[in-house]
Design an enzyme around this catalytic site. Structure first.
Site, mmCIF file in Angstrom:
data_model
loop_
_atom_site.group_PDB
_atom_site.id
_atom_site.type_symbol
_atom_site.label_atom_id
_atom_site.label_comp_id
_atom_site.label_asym_id
_atom_site.label_seq_id
_atom_site.Cartn_x
_atom_site.Cartn_y
_atom_site.Cartn_z
ATOM 1 C CB CYS B 87 -1.056 -0.006 1.264
ATOM 2 S SG CYS B 87 -2.426 1.000 1.059
ATOM 3 C CG HIS B 204 -3.390 -3.703 3.541
ATOM 4 N ND1 HIS B 204 -2.239 -3.010 4.081
ATOM 5 C CD2 HIS B 204 -4.088 -2.637 2.899
ATOM 6 C CE1 HIS B 204 -2.256 -1.815 3.838
ATOM 7 N NE2 HIS B 204 -3.288 -1.558 3.081
ATOM 8 C CD GLU B 206 -0.687 -5.722 5.857
ATOM 9 O OE1 GLU B 206 -0.509 -6.302 4.646
ATOM 10 O OE2 GLU B 206 -0.778 -4.421 5.997
#
Lengths: 82, 232
Positions: B87, B204, B206
């Protein structure tokens, strides 16, 4: 003291979503003659410098290094006495 | 095997990345402060996390890119080290010219925060080797400036070099304007450099690395890195 007025704007080939939104808004307000809107940034830099040529050089470097991303943007500027 | 997570003032996904490396895939990880100015030794992979580092008022990532740590990361990457930017980290990598292209405002001008189907186009990278080519995965996106642009000539070279790694799609893998949330060229969601050791993506991974979060499709990005490093 010199004043540099810098305009940073998207290259012609890059689509401009904020410009399109403003275009649509202007049209909805009845401004039918509006064909295209491009949005950009207006940055004013004051320089403790009296030599216009030196100032031009500095501002060019500022634009190329930080103020403008050459991948998507172009710039122009004018320098005047403040 | 050691990961480094860079912390910029304003970053807000650094803890998430740290947690995934430490607690989910159980590897060694350390925070790296943005003004760290020493050679990055002992690290195998550096993560530039998401989250509005600073300077977004000029352009996303434009000022963070001049942090003291960035020349160190360039040096690390040029020596073959793995670098992943998520990002805002992706935006910093493009601003640093470590990755081609740039990211502009989403086509609808809205900040988008949603789950998004993404197709893995290239599995021949250190970051995606545990996925199947063409596999559709679900990763969250949260960005206002994820609209990837690049000039035609560079795009041609990127296609030739297989640098397009992820594309936005629907759950069946269809890639078109309707399945593209932000207007990015060719629905690009993630790209790598020619050498394949630098990877940037807007979604994302994660945030989708644990079942408790609803999906763990993103975990294999980090496991792919481990897999690559082990087999090197």
């Amino acid at each position: 003291m010199l004043k540099a007025e810098i305009y940073v704007y998207l290259k012609k080939s890059i689509s401009d979503p904020p410009g399109i939104a403003v275009l649509n808004s202007l049209k909805s307000l009845g401004f039918d003659s509006v064909e295209k809107v491009r949005m950009g940034k207006y940055i004013v830099v004051y320089l403790n410098e009296n030599d216009i040529e030196k100032a031009k050089e500095q501002v060019k470097l500022m634009c190329e290094k930080l103020l403008c991303n050459p991948v998507m943007e172009e710039y122009k500027f004018k320098i005047s006495e403040e | 095997m050691k990961f480094g997570v860079v912390v910029f003032p304003g970053s807000n996904c650094d803890s998430d990345c740290f947690h995934v490396i430490k607690d989910v895939i159980n590897e060694d990880v350390e925070y790296i402060w943005h003004d760290y100015d020493e050679k990055l030794t002992g690290f195998d992979c550096i993560i530039l996390p998401g989250g509005f580092s600073y300077g977004d008022y000029l352009r996303a990532g434009a000022i963070a890119r001049f942090s003291k740590v960035m020349p160190r990361i360039e040096e690390f990457a040029h020596n073959g080290g793995l670098v992943i930017g998520i990002c805002n980290g992706f935006q910093i990598l493009t601003e640093s010219h470590l990755l081609p292209g740039a990211l502009i405002r989403n086509k609808n001008l809205k900040f988008i925060c949603s789950d998004q189907y993404v197709k893995v186009v290239n599995t021949n990278t250190p970051f995606t080797n545990l996925y199947t080519k063409g596999e559709v995965i679900n990763l969250p996106i949260a960005h206002g400036e994820g609209n990837y642009v690049v000039d035609e000539e560079t795009l041609k070279q990127m296609i030739q070099n297989q640098q397009i790694v992820l594309q936005y799609c629907d759950k069946y893998g269809n890639v078109n304007d309707e399945t593209n949330p932000n207007g990015s060229i060719l629905s690009i969601a993630g790209v790598c450099n020619k050498e394949k050791n630098i990877f940037g993506l807007m979604p994302h991974p994660e945030r989708s690395s644990e079942k408790i979060l609803g999906c763990e499709d993103g975990k294999r990005v980090f496991l792919s890195i481990v897999n690559y490093l082990k087999s090197r």
